[in-house]
Design a protein around this motif. Sequence first.
Motif, PDB file in Angstrom:
ATOM      1  N   THR A  21     -25.770  41.097  16.629  1.00 13.77           N
ATOM      2  CA  THR A  21     -26.864  41.145  17.594  1.00 13.77           C
ATOM      3  C   THR A  21     -27.146  39.737  18.100  1.00 13.77           C
ATOM      4  OG1 THR A  21     -27.765  42.993  16.328  1.00 13.77           O
ATOM      5  CG2 THR A  21     -29.241  41.924  17.915  1.00 13.77           C
ATOM      6  N   VAL A  22     -27.337  39.632  19.407  1.00 13.41           N
ATOM      7  CA  VAL A  22     -27.597  38.323  20.008  1.00 13.41           C
ATOM      8  C   VAL A  22     -28.798  38.431  20.941  1.00 13.41           C
ATOM      9  CG1 VAL A  22     -26.642  36.377  21.298  1.00 13.41           C
ATOM     10  CG2 VAL A  22     -25.107  37.852  19.989  1.00 13.41           C
ATOM     11  N   PHE A  23     -29.736  37.510  20.792  1.00 13.40           N
ATOM     12  CA  PHE A  23     -30.839  37.406  21.737  1.00 13.40           C
ATOM     13  C   PHE A  23     -30.648  36.148  22.578  1.00 13.40           C
ATOM     14  CE2 PHE A  23     -32.583  40.552  18.994  1.00 13.40           C
ATOM     15  CZ  PHE A  23     -33.509  41.255  19.751  1.00 13.40           C
ATOM     16  N   ILE A  24     -30.656  36.342  23.890  1.00 14.79           N
ATOM     17  CA  ILE A  24     -30.496  35.208  24.810  1.00 14.79           C
ATOM     18  C   ILE A  24     -31.783  35.105  25.630  1.00 14.79           C
ATOM     19  CG2 ILE A  24     -29.140  34.249  26.710  1.00 14.79           C
ATOM     20  CD1 ILE A  24     -27.124  34.705  24.710  1.00 14.79           C
ATOM     21  N   SER A  25     -32.292  33.909  25.769  1.00 17.96           N
ATOM     22  CA  SER A  25     -33.518  33.750  26.557  1.00 17.96           C
ATOM     23  C   SER A  25     -33.375  32.576  27.506  1.00 17.96           C
ATOM     24  CB  SER A  25     -34.702  33.533  25.622  1.00 17.96           C
ATOM     25  OG  SER A  25     -34.559  32.310  24.932  1.00 17.96           O
ATOM     26  N   GLY A  26     -34.330  32.488  28.414  1.00 12.42           N
ATOM     27  CA  GLY A  26     -34.392  31.356  29.339  1.00 12.42           C
ATOM     28  C   GLY A  26     -35.417  30.363  28.826  1.00 12.42           C
ATOM     29  N   ILE A  27     -36.389  30.042  29.676  1.00 11.59           N
ATOM     30  CA  ILE A  27     -37.437  29.108  29.277  1.00 11.59           C
ATOM     31  C   ILE A  27     -38.787  29.749  29.576  1.00 11.59           C
ATOM     32  CG2 ILE A  27     -38.520  26.863  29.782  1.00 11.59           C
ATOM     33  CD1 ILE A  27     -35.910  26.558  28.196  1.00 11.59           C
ATOM     34  N   GLY A  28     -39.753  29.427  28.765  1.00  6.68           N
ATOM     35  CA  GLY A  28     -41.098  29.989  28.893  1.00  6.68           C
ATOM     36  C   GLY A  28     -41.572  30.403  27.525  1.00  6.68           C
ATOM     37  N   CYS A  29     -42.828  30.860  27.445  1.00  7.11           N
ATOM     38  CA  CYS A  29     -43.335  31.265  26.130  1.00  7.11           C
ATOM     39  C   CYS A  29     -42.484  32.384  25.553  1.00  7.11           C
ATOM     40  CB  CYS A  29     -44.785  31.726  26.262  1.00  7.11           C
ATOM     41  SG  CYS A  29     -45.915  30.406  26.726  1.00  7.11           S
ATOM     42  N   ALA A  30     -42.238  33.409  26.354  1.00 10.23           N
ATOM     43  CA  ALA A  30     -41.472  34.562  25.871  1.00 10.23           C
ATOM     44  C   ALA A  30     -40.088  34.140  25.391  1.00 10.23           C
ATOM     45  CB  ALA A  30     -41.343  35.603  26.986  1.00 10.23           C
ATOM     46  N   ALA A  31     -39.560  33.084  26.025  1.00 12.53           N
ATOM     47  CA  ALA A  31     -38.182  32.678  25.771  1.00 12.53           C
ATOM     48  C   ALA A  31     -37.985  32.032  24.404  1.00 12.53           C
ATOM     49  CB  ALA A  31     -37.705  31.733  26.874  1.00 12.53           C
ATOM     50  N   ARG A  32     -39.085  31.810  23.679  1.00 17.05           N
ATOM     51  CA  ARG A  32     -38.938  31.326  22.305  1.00 17.05           C
ATOM     52  C   ARG A  32     -38.506  32.445  21.357  1.00 17.05           C
ATOM     53  NH1 ARG A  32     -41.058  26.096  21.420  1.00 17.05           N
ATOM     54  NH2 ARG A  32     -41.077  25.124  23.476  1.00 17.05           N
TER      55      ARG A  32
END
Lengths: 624, 340
Positions: free
Chosen positions: B49-60
């Motif tokens: 399983t991989v979680f990829i995020s960008g930037i922002g609060c949610a992205a943590r």
Amino acid sequence: MADLDQTDAPIELDRVIIRFAGDSGDGMQLTGDRFTSASAVFGNDLATLPEFPAEIRAPAGTLAGVSAFQVHISDHEITTPGDAPNVLVAMNPAALRSELHLMADGSTIIVNTDAFDERNLTKAGYDASPLTDGSLARHTVYEVPMTSLTKDAVAPLGVKPRDAERSKNFFALGLISWMYTRPSEPTLAWIDEKFGSKPQVAAANRAAFTTGHAFGETAELFEHAYSIRPATVPAGTYTNITGNTALAWGLVAAGQLAKLPVFLGSYPITPASDILHELSKHKSFGIRTLQAEDEIAGIGSALGAAFGGHLGVTTTSGPGIALKSETMGLAVSLELPLVIIDVQRGGPSTGLPTKTEQADLLQAMYGRHGECPMPIVAAYTPANCFDAAIEAARIALKFRTPVLLLSDGYLANGSEPWRLPEVSDLPDISVAFATEANHVDAEGNEEFWPYLRDPQTLARPWAVPGTPGLEHRIGGIEKQDGSGNISYDPANHEHMVHLRAEKVAGIATDIPPVEVHGDVDDAELLVVGWGSTWGAIDGAANRCRARGHKVAYAHLVHLNPFPSNLGEVLRRYPRVVVPELNLGQLSRLIRAEYLVDAHTVTKVQGLPFTAGELEAAFLKELGA
Amino acid sequence: MSDVIERSTTAKDWSSDQEVRWCPGCGDYSILKAVQMLMPELGGRTENTVFISGIGCAARFPYYMATYGMHSIHGRAPAVATGLAMARDDLDVWVVGGDGDMLSIGGNHLIHALRRNINLTILMFNNQIYGLTKGQYSPTSEVGKVTKSTPFGSLDQPFNPVSVALGAEATFVARTHDMDRQHMMETLRRAREHRGASFVEIFQNCNVFNDGAYEGITSRSVREEMLIPLEHGQPVRFGADGHRGVVVDAQHGARLVEVADVGEDAILVHDERREDPGMAFMLSRLSTGPHEPTPIGVFRSVERAEYGELSNAQLAQAQERSGAGDLHALLHSRPTWTVD
């Protein structure tokens, strides 16, 4: 040709430079390319310079719409497409007008007289026909009604006159093929293969070609045909290749040599798109290509694939590099392998999209936020793009770093014979993924630290998703050396900045020293070059040496880090000059790094140096 | 991930050792909890399983999951995830971001990931504000919003994220909110089970910069009258005893009615599998913001070939046709000549 009798035996030349020029729609690139292929198969050494406008079809008959292809063929080794053409084939007045300044006195001009009507003369800006006003008196001019001869030749095939005219480039090709005794078979075979699904077009092109050929032989307009013997070159199997194709094949090879699937994320841009086109054909090698929604997604998807254990690659030109720079910063921070290819063109902004330039070196070196070092590799001939791609991938994989590979428009579209390597001679560039925990926590539990480095290379482990026990999170926020956890600690940040710089600097121990050629021991002048200027530098340096001057030259493939002996080489000679197709970017780096008074020779016309230009510049440096 | 499950996991197995650093009271906590509780039920494995995020609060978000993860660049998570999902069809790839990340700076990547139908589960936390940069208006903020960057009120028409996703040819589009863990888990389960790109808008409260943005529709006391649950094959009704519902007619499109006024048979029966996204789009337009009855649940769930599968099929076909790539043959594939 076999059918020439003794008295008409072709006159032997050691080399010739031919320039085909016409309207964008006249098929000049194809004509030049076919002539080149026939010459390559015949065994000549050669170099080409395609030049075409950025517009797909600028208004017909105008100067803006002129497309040209220069090819230099010889019976000995050559490194440039030549200084001044010996022969110009001008398909219309605009082509004549835009190319005439390149032609030396005594050179030959072959014109398609059918195109020299009042309308076309006006479009090209001629008040009177140059064919009759005496302005071409210093040249040997052959007037050939190519369009009407082509129409007559294809009329029996039932081709409409409009379509018939489109075959006139094959007439020109046939004529020049006769003139330089090129074998016809490769071209005829190519026509059959290319137009196999359109038998009438194939027949028309064949007819035009053979008519052009026969015209040369029988028209008594031309006194002789000429021949250029095959060049003496090292034994081996050769093919003629452009830089973009060689680069694409180098990426295919890199995947095979690394034993990794290749993932290319790319957005179309001139002059890099052909690499995407070529790689997208080779799916049997397991190569995935994504035409992304933009440049940023091109590199982003490649980085995502790299995280997943693929050889991630993105291809672009200067403007695309600017857009990718933030993601390059992330790749430097993530310390993942990635190959970023910049096929440079004239800038800034859209600049000269179809023309060559070397002005992205400082962008490659410094064009990112923060302290963001990246290795840079530069290809120096079309065929060398193959090796350069493998070298860029090798460094990326071994040191877990994004690597910039610089090519340019001249290398991308130019071609040369390439002695094919044996696959078994190519390097093994495979690396191992991490499979096990590498650290023990305070309680004695095994854990995985994504930033625990190899002490030799400073590379971190590459642990790909799917590996049990090595789950980890990485990101662009500064991280603690070793554990990789987020860290805002001031001292750690400074430590990490130094570490990333040291890792890239340390690659110098993993690359060959720069080689010096020419008068190695006693040169008065050292020429330092990089990238596509190699051919012109080599030619110019040898011309100076032939005049009795002592000249040495060194060409850099690795621009960051520099080879470890570069400082010593620079200090060995009294004078150093750096020719570049920019305003002196490598010379600045050399001056800053080594405090050597490196002089510059620059050119930013969207065109490569000619050997003659550099010869003059070197003689000036030598005070001759 | 249909492999034999060797061991079952618990929510704890999916929680990383990193301290969660969202503001106390942030809606992100409840979303994280829902995901960590859902994961064991889905039967997946942390290493796949991989979680990829960008930037922002949610992205943590990825830092708090004991999976593989990447905290990438502002807006670019769908692009990074596209490459990963194409390269590795054995992985379960999730994308997490906020409304600014995915609809402003990363809008382009979101719509292209959706139209390509990349196998991703995309969670967009919508709090209608920029949190990490401390309170500027976002592309989902209501017109006239007074923030630090818009002291006289914002001028921009906001995006309706569900409408955007439907317009981007998404095959799975849903909406849920941070006040109802059960609804979140059920919606995310559906999203995860969908093959292709799944887009879930999650109404999320930013208690520091935009507190109470959804209070008017998601708080317990008003939820029944203000949220319109969409359930496949069921009449679209809400309110106490389902007294209100949705009808669709050619004249007015979709609109809210009292069921008693039109009769039960007139109420729209929700069909999330309709090929034409028009009806789902009409439902997405029922509400212009969190001040009027708003549909939640699965708007659309249709089958369409997933991009990575199509891409892999092309590789397989090429290998079937001409065998595995042979480098020597490639190098000799153009006209060659030999010099002795």
